[in-house]
Design an enzyme around this catalytic site. Sequence first.
Site, PDB file in Angstrom:
ATOM      1  N   TYR A  23       0.820  -1.003  -0.104  1.00  0.00           N
ATOM      2  CA  TYR A  23      -0.035   0.411   0.016  1.00  0.00           C
ATOM      3  C   TYR A  23       0.613   1.533  -0.148  1.00  0.00           C
ATOM      4  O   TYR A  23       0.632   2.044  -0.655  1.00  0.00           O
ATOM      5  CB  TYR A  23      -0.977  -0.201   1.721  1.00  0.00           C
ATOM      6  CG  TYR A  23      -1.837  -1.319   1.138  1.00  0.00           C
ATOM      7  CD1 TYR A  23      -1.995  -2.020   0.053  1.00  0.00           C
ATOM      8  CD2 TYR A  23      -3.095  -0.998   1.940  1.00  0.00           C
ATOM      9  CE1 TYR A  23      -3.522  -2.726   0.052  1.00  0.00           C
ATOM     10  CE2 TYR A  23      -4.621  -1.434   2.268  1.00  0.00           C
ATOM     11  CZ  TYR A  23      -3.913  -2.426   1.179  1.00  0.00           C
ATOM     12  OH  TYR A  23      -5.011  -3.350   1.270  1.00  0.00           O
ATOM     13  N   GLU A 121       0.112 -10.785  -3.744  1.00  0.00           N
ATOM     14  CA  GLU A 121       1.144 -11.620  -4.122  1.00  0.00           C
ATOM     15  C   GLU A 121       0.435 -12.831  -5.000  1.00  0.00           C
ATOM     16  O   GLU A 121      -0.547 -13.338  -5.115  1.00  0.00           O
ATOM     17  CB  GLU A 121       0.834 -12.666  -2.669  1.00  0.00           C
ATOM     18  CG  GLU A 121       0.472 -12.464  -1.235  1.00  0.00           C
ATOM     19  CD  GLU A 121       0.140 -13.436  -0.201  1.00  0.00           C
ATOM     20  OE1 GLU A 121       1.292 -14.040   0.022  1.00  0.00           O
ATOM     21  OE2 GLU A 121      -0.616 -13.321   0.549  1.00  0.00           O
TER      22      GLU A 121
HETATM   23  N1  DCP Z   1      -2.939  -5.545   4.255  1.00  0.00           N
HETATM   24  C1  DCP Z   1      -4.145  -4.670   5.877  1.00  0.00           C
HETATM   25  N2  DCP Z   1      -3.724  -4.815   6.972  1.00  0.00           N
HETATM   26  C2  DCP Z   1      -3.202  -6.094   7.871  1.00  0.00           C
HETATM   27  C3  DCP Z   1      -1.541  -5.894   6.694  1.00  0.00           C
HETATM   28  C4  DCP Z   1      -1.831  -6.622   5.488  1.00  0.00           C
HETATM   29  O1  DCP Z   1      -4.821  -3.435   5.386  1.00  0.00           O
HETATM   30  N3  DCP Z   1      -3.463  -6.359   9.169  1.00  0.00           N
HETATM   31  C5  DCP Z   1      -2.593  -4.353   3.860  1.00  0.00           C
HETATM   32  C6  DCP Z   1      -1.082  -3.049   4.023  1.00  0.00           C
HETATM   33  C7  DCP Z   1      -0.126  -3.872   2.788  1.00  0.00           C
HETATM   34  C8  DCP Z   1      -0.777  -5.473   2.357  1.00  0.00           C
HETATM   35  O2  DCP Z   1      -2.314  -5.583   3.294  1.00  0.00           O
HETATM   36  O3  DCP Z   1       0.705  -3.021   2.044  1.00  0.00           O
HETATM   37  C9  DCP Z   1      -0.217  -6.340   1.559  1.00  0.00           C
HETATM   38  O4  DCP Z   1       0.401  -7.139   3.449  1.00  0.00           O
HETATM   39  P1  DCP Z   1       1.857  -8.066   3.188  1.00  0.00           P
HETATM   40  O5  DCP Z   1       1.259  -8.336   4.547  1.00  0.00           O
HETATM   41  O6  DCP Z   1       2.586  -8.149   1.848  1.00  0.00           O
HETATM   42  O7  DCP Z   1       2.779  -6.708   3.747  1.00  0.00           O
HETATM   43  P2  DCP Z   1       3.341  -5.641   3.111  1.00  0.00           P
HETATM   44  O8  DCP Z   1       3.372  -5.574   1.087  1.00  0.00           O
HETATM   45  O9  DCP Z   1       2.504  -3.846   3.824  1.00  0.00           O
HETATM   46  O10 DCP Z   1       4.567  -5.294   3.229  1.00  0.00           O
HETATM   47  P3  DCP Z   1       5.820  -6.500   2.826  1.00  0.00           P
HETATM   48  O11 DCP Z   1       7.218  -6.495   2.230  1.00  0.00           O
HETATM   49  O12 DCP Z   1       6.488  -7.212   4.792  1.00  0.00           O
HETATM   50  O13 DCP Z   1       5.450  -8.007   1.925  1.00  0.00           O
END
Ligand code: DCP
Length: 627
Positions: A23, A121
């Site tokens: 995000y 993913e």
């Molecule tokens: N997300 C959300 N609520 C959560 C966890 C994640 O809304 N409790 C959203 C925001 C993230 C997206 O989903 O950007 C993808 O989650 P990821 O776990 O893949 O984490 P990120 O992409 O943010 O970081 P990373 O680089 O560690 O994968």
Amino acid sequence: MPIPRPDLQGDRVIAHVDMDCFYVQVEQRKQPKLRGLPTAVVQYNDWKGGALIAVSYEARKFGVKRSMRGAEAEMVCPNIQLVQVPVARGKADLNAYRSAGSEVVSILSTKGRCERASIDEVYLDLTDAAESMLLETPPEALEDIDEEALKSHVLGLSGDEDREKNVQRWFIRSDAIHQDKLLACGAIIVAHLRGEVLKETEFTCSAGIAHNKMLAKLASGMHKPAQQTIVPSSAVKDLLASLPVKKMKQLGGKLGSSLQNDLGVNTVGDLLKFSEEKLQERYGFNTGTWLWNIARGISGDEVKGRVLPKSHGCGKTFPGPRALKTAAAVESWLNQLCEELSERIQLDMDQNKRVAHTLTLHARAFKSSDVEPHKKFPSKSCPLRYGINKIQEDAKKLFDTGLREFLGSHSNAWRVTSLAISAGKILDTPRTSSISRFFQGKSLSSAISDASNDDIQDDAPSSSIGCKENIVPESDNDEEVFAHGKYVKEDDAPSKDRKIDVLCTQSRKQKDKGNGSILKFFSGTNTSTKHASNAPSSWSESHKGQDQRDHQEECLVDGHSRLGKISNQQRDDSWNFNAEDIDPSVIDELPQEIQREVRGWICSSKRAKTTKRGSSIFHYFSTDDNA
Ligand code: DCP
């Protein structure tokens, strides 16, 4: 319950690609001035600056974590840039993130079977692409190996010094086993794809490359951001030996805790001490075998060719004082959620020709008295009817039914702390011309009969009040629930109550007099499929020549009607429809010269539900030469 699947025959190359702080990257693309700055995306509410849901890698260096509130993040990183998730209908609007995810998927899916596993993913089966590369341009034949590929982390490859040289040597080893050679090709392909994603979308991602999904997923998170990790089979044992059980998918909950507490298993490798029989004895046949398999890195899960979500869902939490306490408050929020859901399934139908068949309501609720304190609000489902008002009406019925059951005979005060609705059992509809869409109109409306109380069903206990696979917002303050849509998890088996079969229904025999222009039209068109003469232009356009006619028939066959190949005996099974079920707007899509007659036909069908068989439509679709 995990299902054990033996490794598939033959060497495979599977990649798991995961976007980095997704995000945040989407927001940084919108506001490039944020690039390189410690940034977090926050779901705003007025308590301590809202909950962080994505944190940039720059901010992580300061100790900012997803579990923090905005105010806490500002304490550990005063320069942090907090960006709010867009809001629509009083809740987070994730559309921008969903479509950014789709941009990435469309690039990644160019090289092999692609399964979208969550909003950010994807699994790729690159076996064929890697096999071809190994045959045509193996790594040792390449003048230069992609620099990004040379930066790969190869598990088990010793030495941090001169890593790139070591990796290069690993890529071109002539004595490598076939599987490692394939993985090397897969890694080059993935590096190229990641480059394409960066070029086209400005997003970075990380990847794991291995011979099955489980190992690829474990590897993709090992080196982030913007890196990739390869798991040769010789490295599997060491990888699992030190992997805490709770980190393994499906072992994060009770099963993982039981392994730790009851069997003293702390890492996946510790499971090697137990025989398959012992594990089966303790956890049942399937789970036992699955545990035995994962201890050895065995997993035969296939990459399912699916780039669209398996369901759509949206929800909202109402923590603490914001809990909903009246039927009116629940109804008002349900209406908003239903509006969003309706828009999304309609879009899915328009863009992807897919129809959702089941509406499910989940809620979390509490009673004011202590009676049955552990009783949960039951999830309820019913057939899904398209149209905002219908969805709202049905969601309300589902809630009322669930609430009655939840309260039982005790007429207590209650409060609801989360509401979520989802549309599931999403099936493809036939991709064809307007005539097929006409029949889909039937399929839609027949599939979405009134949700009478008889249609309401208990939904299997679901963990789906959560954001995405592997992400369950545990914090009460996480406003968004079930926001991302589930891309995986459900059983793939086609639904038993698939109701799109319109033309070949075995049960009702309706009779049709049809001998006016409609008959002429279809008999003309039937001939025109061979001669392309009388048909109106829009119709004949799609029927130029035998090939296209064959295609048309094939679509109908694949698209459930199967009339193209039916036998004389089967032809007795006439098509059926319920005139009330037909969406009048689909008639407008029919060729003009038959619209009036079809309307009249439907009217008369409404008057007398039985018409005579021998429909010219029936004959039109039949390809039998004698027809
Ligand atoms: N997300 C959300 N609520 C959560 C966890 C994640 O809304 N409790 C959203 C925001 C993230 C997206 O989903 O950007 C993808 O989650 P990821 O776990 O893949 O984490 P990120 O992409 O943010 O970081 P990373 O680089 O560690 O994968």
